[in-house]
Design a protein around this motif. Sequence first.
Motif, mmCIF file in Angstrom:
data_model
loop_
_atom_site.group_PDB
_atom_site.id
_atom_site.type_symbol
_atom_site.label_atom_id
_atom_site.label_comp_id
_atom_site.label_asym_id
_atom_site.label_seq_id
_atom_site.Cartn_x
_atom_site.Cartn_y
_atom_site.Cartn_z
ATOM 1 N N ILE B 3 -2.921 -9.650 7.592
ATOM 2 C CA ILE B 3 -2.063 -10.828 7.472
ATOM 3 C C ILE B 3 -1.378 -11.063 8.814
ATOM 4 O O ILE B 3 -0.792 -10.143 9.387
ATOM 5 C CB ILE B 3 -0.970 -10.568 6.397
ATOM 6 C CG1 ILE B 3 -1.597 -10.295 5.034
ATOM 7 C CG2 ILE B 3 0.034 -11.706 6.355
ATOM 8 C CD1 ILE B 3 -2.177 -11.501 4.374
ATOM 9 N N ARG B 4 -1.436 -12.272 9.276
ATOM 10 C CA ARG B 4 -0.777 -12.603 10.545
ATOM 11 C C ARG B 4 0.720 -12.856 10.306
ATOM 12 O O ARG B 4 1.081 -13.529 9.336
ATOM 13 C CB ARG B 4 -1.430 -13.840 11.166
ATOM 14 C CG ARG B 4 -2.866 -13.578 11.649
ATOM 15 C CD ARG B 4 -3.670 -14.849 11.791
ATOM 16 N NE ARG B 4 -3.044 -15.839 12.633
ATOM 17 C CZ ARG B 4 -3.089 -15.864 13.978
ATOM 18 N NH1 ARG B 4 -3.768 -14.930 14.627
ATOM 19 N NH2 ARG B 4 -2.467 -16.810 14.670
ATOM 20 N N PHE B 28 -0.413 -5.757 8.471
ATOM 21 C CA PHE B 28 0.118 -6.940 9.158
ATOM 22 C C PHE B 28 -0.232 -6.912 10.641
ATOM 23 O O PHE B 28 -0.310 -5.836 11.242
ATOM 24 C CB PHE B 28 1.642 -7.014 9.012
ATOM 25 C CG PHE B 28 2.125 -7.024 7.577
ATOM 26 C CD1 PHE B 28 1.419 -7.700 6.581
ATOM 27 C CD2 PHE B 28 3.301 -6.355 7.227
ATOM 28 C CE1 PHE B 28 1.879 -7.701 5.260
ATOM 29 C CE2 PHE B 28 3.758 -6.357 5.917
ATOM 30 C CZ PHE B 28 3.047 -7.023 4.930
ATOM 31 N N GLU B 29 -0.357 -8.088 11.193
ATOM 32 C CA GLU B 29 -0.718 -8.188 12.605
ATOM 33 C C GLU B 29 0.214 -9.193 13.274
ATOM 34 O O GLU B 29 0.325 -10.339 12.825
ATOM 35 C CB GLU B 29 -2.166 -8.695 12.701
ATOM 36 C CG GLU B 29 -2.631 -8.831 14.118
ATOM 37 C CD GLU B 29 -4.013 -9.486 14.176
ATOM 38 O OE1 GLU B 29 -4.580 -9.813 13.096
ATOM 39 O OE2 GLU B 29 -4.509 -9.702 15.279
ATOM 40 N N LEU B 30 0.864 -8.767 14.310
ATOM 41 C CA LEU B 30 1.842 -9.623 14.988
ATOM 42 C C LEU B 30 1.108 -10.730 15.739
ATOM 43 O O LEU B 30 0.316 -10.463 16.645
ATOM 44 C CB LEU B 30 2.672 -8.778 15.963
ATOM 45 C CG LEU B 30 3.832 -9.473 16.655
ATOM 46 C CD1 LEU B 30 4.792 -10.087 15.658
ATOM 47 C CD2 LEU B 30 4.566 -8.487 17.539
ATOM 48 N N ALA B 31 1.386 -11.978 15.349
ATOM 49 C CA ALA B 31 0.648 -13.094 15.934
ATOM 50 C C ALA B 31 1.529 -14.036 16.729
ATOM 51 O O ALA B 31 1.036 -14.746 17.616
ATOM 52 C CB ALA B 31 -0.062 -13.876 14.822
ATOM 53 N N THR B 74 1.368 -18.540 10.639
ATOM 54 C CA THR B 74 1.310 -17.226 9.997
ATOM 55 C C THR B 74 1.907 -17.336 8.596
ATOM 56 O O THR B 74 2.987 -17.897 8.428
ATOM 57 C CB THR B 74 2.129 -16.197 10.804
ATOM 58 O OG1 THR B 74 3.512 -16.556 10.736
ATOM 59 C CG2 THR B 74 1.697 -16.141 12.255
ATOM 60 N N PRO B 75 1.234 -16.779 7.608
ATOM 61 C CA PRO B 75 1.784 -16.878 6.250
ATOM 62 C C PRO B 75 3.110 -16.134 6.092
ATOM 63 O O PRO B 75 3.939 -16.520 5.279
ATOM 64 C CB PRO B 75 0.705 -16.233 5.372
ATOM 65 C CG PRO B 75 -0.263 -15.576 6.286
ATOM 66 C CD PRO B 75 -0.087 -16.133 7.652
ATOM 67 N N LEU B 76 3.296 -15.100 6.908
ATOM 68 C CA LEU B 76 4.483 -14.258 6.763
ATOM 69 C C LEU B 76 5.333 -14.359 8.029
ATOM 70 O O LEU B 76 4.814 -14.336 9.139
ATOM 71 C CB LEU B 76 4.025 -12.808 6.547
ATOM 72 C CG LEU B 76 5.065 -11.743 6.259
ATOM 73 C CD1 LEU B 76 5.872 -12.059 5.004
ATOM 74 C CD2 LEU B 76 4.367 -10.386 6.091
ATOM 75 N N VAL B 77 6.644 -14.481 7.824
ATOM 76 C CA VAL B 77 7.572 -14.605 8.944
ATOM 77 C C VAL B 77 8.714 -13.615 8.731
ATOM 78 O O VAL B 77 9.324 -13.585 7.666
ATOM 79 C CB VAL B 77 8.143 -16.038 9.019
ATOM 80 C CG1 VAL B 77 9.210 -16.134 10.102
ATOM 81 C CG2 VAL B 77 7.034 -17.051 9.264
ATOM 82 N N HIS B 98 5.887 -20.855 4.238
ATOM 83 C CA HIS B 98 5.908 -19.480 4.721
ATOM 84 C C HIS B 98 6.736 -18.579 3.810
ATOM 85 O O HIS B 98 7.737 -19.013 3.242
ATOM 86 C CB HIS B 98 6.518 -19.422 6.128
ATOM 87 C CG HIS B 98 5.783 -20.251 7.133
ATOM 88 N ND1 HIS B 98 4.714 -19.787 7.855
ATOM 89 C CD2 HIS B 98 5.954 -21.542 7.524
ATOM 90 C CE1 HIS B 98 4.269 -20.737 8.665
ATOM 91 N NE2 HIS B 98 5.004 -21.826 8.477
ATOM 92 N N ILE B 99 6.306 -17.336 3.714
ATOM 93 C CA ILE B 99 7.161 -16.317 3.117
ATOM 94 C C ILE B 99 8.036 -15.786 4.241
ATOM 95 O O ILE B 99 7.528 -15.246 5.235
ATOM 96 C CB ILE B 99 6.330 -15.159 2.520
ATOM 97 C CG1 ILE B 99 5.451 -15.663 1.384
ATOM 98 C CG2 ILE B 99 7.244 -14.020 2.066
ATOM 99 C CD1 ILE B 99 6.187 -16.100 0.133
#
Lengths: 349, 349, 349, 349
Positions: B3-4, B28-31, B74-77, B98-99
């Motif tokens: 997940i980005r 998770f991957e820091l994008a 990114t879906p996750l913040v 975003h979550i």
Amino acid sequence: MKIRVSVLGATGTVGQRFIQLLEGHPWFELAALVGSERSAGRTYAEATRWVLDAPMPSEVEGMTILPDDADLDTPLVFSALPSKTAGRIEQRLARAGHIVCSNASDHRMEPDVPLLIPEVNPEHLALIDVQRARRGWSGAIVTNPNCTATGPTMLLRPLHDRFGVTKLLLMSMQALSGAGYPGIPSYDAIDNVIPYIGGEEPKVETEPQKMLGVVRDGVIVPIACTISAHCNRVPVLEGHLECLSIGFAQRPELEEVVATLRSFRSLPQELNLPSAPAQPIIVRDEPDRPQPRRDRDAGRGMSTTVGRVRPCSLLDYKLVCLSHNTIRGAAGGSLLNAELMYAQGLVKA
Amino acid sequence: MKIRVSVLGATGTVGQRFIQLLEGHPWFELAALVGSERSAGRTYAEATRWVLDAPMPSEVEGMTILPDDADLDTPLVFSALPSKTAGRIEQRLARAGHIVCSNASDHRMEPDVPLLIPEVNPEHLALIDVQRARRGWSGAIVTNPNCTATGPTMLLRPLHDRFGVTKLLLMSMQALSGAGYPGIPSYDAIDNVIPYIGGEEPKVETEPQKMLGVVRDGVIVPIACTISAHCNRVPVLEGHLECLSIGFAQRPELEEVVATLRSFRSLPQELNLPSAPAQPIIVRDEPDRPQPRRDRDAGRGMSTTVGRVRPCSLLDYKLVCLSHNTIRGAAGGSLLNAELMYAQGLVKA
Amino acid sequence: MKIRVSVLGATGTVGQRFIQLLEGHPWFELAALVGSERSAGRTYAEATRWVLDAPMPSEVEGMTILPDDADLDTPLVFSALPSKTAGRIEQRLARAGHIVCSNASDHRMEPDVPLLIPEVNPEHLALIDVQRARRGWSGAIVTNPNCTATGPTMLLRPLHDRFGVTKLLLMSMQALSGAGYPGIPSYDAIDNVIPYIGGEEPKVETEPQKMLGVVRDGVIVPIACTISAHCNRVPVLEGHLECLSIGFAQRPELEEVVATLRSFRSLPQELNLPSAPAQPIIVRDEPDRPQPRRDRDAGRGMSTTVGRVRPCSLLDYKLVCLSHNTIRGAAGGSLLNAELMYAQGLVKA
Amino acid sequence: MKIRVSVLGATGTVGQRFIQLLEGHPWFELAALVGSERSAGRTYAEATRWVLDAPMPSEVEGMTILPDDADLDTPLVFSALPSKTAGRIEQRLARAGHIVCSNASDHRMEPDVPLLIPEVNPEHLALIDVQRARRGWSGAIVTNPNCTATGPTMLLRPLHDRFGVTKLLLMSMQALSGAGYPGIPSYDAIDNVIPYIGGEEPKVETEPQKMLGVVRDGVIVPIACTISAHCNRVPVLEGHLECLSIGFAQRPELEEVVATLRSFRSLPQELNLPSAPAQPIIVRDEPDRPQPRRDRDAGRGMSTTVGRVRPCSLLDYKLVCLSHNTIRGAAGGSLLNAELMYAQGLVKA
């Protein structure tokens, strides 16, 4: 003519404070230094690892340290002996006619020994007659409380007198100097807190009740106040900071609490004792005071500084207080005790 | 496929912790890195005064910082934004789908926003549906609590479930890192304690009740527990140490308290979430533990360490607890929240 | 099959570091712990005041401590004994066939004992044959240098090889851990520096010449370099920071100095020894590095970090260097010595 | 009648020291406080974050801060302005007839401005005539040196006069207060040393030569001494500790060095200036002194304390010296300069 005094345990950190505070004292004159077997016979300068920031007073450098079984010719004796050691030696001296002002814990909770803060319970000196009668002594032992109990008890005096204090929850952040020297290793102290001080919490939970109690028929009736203490060691050199939550018999207004603390004066101020601070309790209004380094020297280390007086959702009020642990909480407290006794004719040349 | 994720407020100290903890994360991957106007457009290495002891991960050095109004893919913040600033930006992103796992205090106490510790109240994620329905968002905001509330709430979970917690008196000795960077001037910190942290006590006195509450008809019913807090800043780099006195609905035995704490495991441990510690609560038997420097890294900074469980004369029991304030109490707490949501299907690539 | 090893002086701080570094070692296996009379016969957990931040490895907790006159059945012995005590015990073990890797100073300057940093003078292991022949031993003693001499000597190796180092002025700011435990009292350390470390300056002024010397006919010919040292103790937990001014036989360009340091690799890197850092010397470009807390763990505490390389108006260049005093400067240095000896067939199961 | 004085930059830390030192001064009376635009118009108590340990003197609390372009009616002005800002403002005031005693670096190295330590170069006040003639001023600017240059220059005066000092290698361990307030973040200072202080080393390497120089035909001829400095910031509140290696034109005996330092007295002692210490240089015999916390207040912060005088294998002798950086090295130094000028008739009511 000044009263000649001795200091027991003269080479330790509390002994050093006694010597520092006695320098130039208007009523007392340092006449003898007593040390352990290891130190006896050496000069004070040779035997002592002086750790205070201010230099060793030059007049003590050459004094020869006496052994702890020496006969002393001073009417007044200050004891900076460690617990356990203190008991026997102090008793011998009291029996021999000396007034012993002791910082040790050995006799503090004995029913016929005053546990004294001159602003809090000067009338407890009445116990001396009881002590002498019971023990057949011509001298006497008078003690001052544990350093961590000192500040809170000072505050509780005027609050209890007006509103009745029934509950106290107390959390201390205590200075490194309280552990003596060498005390806490630096490798434990830097970037750290130690949430434990051996034997401290029981003292803090019992001494105030005795001090705030009343003397009735030669016996102290302690107050009915439940105290719970959490004691911690923090990387601060001097000054014990304590967070208090206080419950009252009748809840006062916030302004009454502050005014009661701020206006408190007591016998040492009336008598103008040399070591008495003008204000026993200083209340500060800034949100972030008292702080150990900035407030510990208030009243030359003899005042208790209070701040952040505010409501507590669990008990009635909470506040922060600070007291200098090696001055008011140790040597300075003992010295003020002696000054009170001298002023009241209990110490004679 | 990972997940980005993005980090808001990436250059600050909590942002730095997010980056550090995301390095090599299995899910998770820091994008993207988002910063203030001052930083946007510069590389991370240029814009950041890196203050953590471990070096800046090489993969972020060259990443260009985005402005805080950028559209993120990114879906996750993760939000390490300061209070006040956070509110508007986080809302915009949640609205855009975003979550947002936020460390900021802005939304913590809103009724439809989960204030989440995965071991404590994973079922509060049910509020997300309420939040989306009420606000018309496709994303969501989930918060983690104040660093000082985190450790005590972790302990209270199993204790409250078994014995009912009704009263809590808490004194904190908080690390300097909690004030951000530059934070407390060194001239104030050395040989000192500051007995005040602006805005902290009210948070500590209200957040636990929400977290320990139950969700009923889409609303959290907080527990009925009176909390009073004394917050202090001590010269420690990382790790909040807290003294607690706890009152129970029904007083357990001491051994029950210890056993309840020691045996506590919860959903993150069952799900084996990557950042979940094997033991959420570690109970130590030594009289002088936990200590900030020696225990803060337990469970890679995600465990809460407890010691000195003993009776309290005023409430029922007292103890000491320690929680790493910038890992479990900030970035690590947010990260574990995200892992829980991912494991439960709330975050999708 | 792993080589079985013992640790002498296992309960002290350097002993603790040995145990920590040996945990999970690919070649060596901790088989015996040796302590003083006071500790012998007790379990390690009982006898030891563990002071490191990371917890005591569980596998040593129950090991029984042997007395220091015990016969050991391990081919390799690490000595964390204090000076004076070390000499006799280490000799007995070397005579009995053990390879003793010692951190003590007792044998460092003896002509037939290698004073070894594997990156600096691996060829000095040739002295072992001399030592055995002269003393009739089947084992051997190999020492590592004083912690304060370690970092500078590492730097001087490549610089001396290329440009000839003739003068070194060195000022150290040494960590508290170097004084052992309890070591420096916290009352001396906070808000203070102690400009004296007993016996340290002579070691720092003589050990590098031996290590940088060449072996000729079984004798080390020291280099001709004048060294003057100022040693200070600062309130830092770990990591010795040192300011160096260096004079060369032929003054290089600044870029040559930096490039020489930065590109230095040696035998431990070639052999890929388990404890060898990838870079023995790390040169940082920031103006304010190295800093003890931020750089001491570089290369898992085995790298030397250098910064601020710049001209010196008095000698040729000046710079700052940092080395972890209890890892590279003590237990880690000894361990790397043993790894080198094992790789070269000098230690056999 | 006392001389009325102003303080520029009154709200900063050096300004606070000026105010503290002027309290109760026998010759000078604080009449005006000057601050930045942000502070002007507010009372001193409102505008100032007082950081010194001793409380703010009550007489300044209500004084209104003047803007820095105000016309002042005090013959004497103390400047605690930051570098860069100081230049223009100080010039305006000197032109307008004020004697400006400045702690700022802006004018220190100008050929017609005295860089003054009263014990070191009182005869440099002869430059005032040159300054006035060249610039057409009726007032004057007199500066005091960088705090780190102060202690070494004090020592070098008597040593240079007797033996000729040709080389100086100097390594400082400087207090946090030297960075002003807020200065160094506590997160950088605890368990750490910062081996860099921007702009410091060039000052320390040039100011002593000017101060030790002689005035010839209205021009200062600096001494020919090569100085190299390493400057570091350590976690100490006050007091700069410095390690010095000194080379002489003719090598004296060790006893001569000590005797020369110990017996040094100069004009301020002869004139009995109010802030002059009885002993400008104190030599201590203990192996581990001076220490910042224990020796910084010697001579009320105006003495330089020296210890560990011993041979240096590279230059001739090495020693440690300590000087209080915000008293003798800043406000106190400026004040003593003003006292000297007053005693010599250069300041008139």
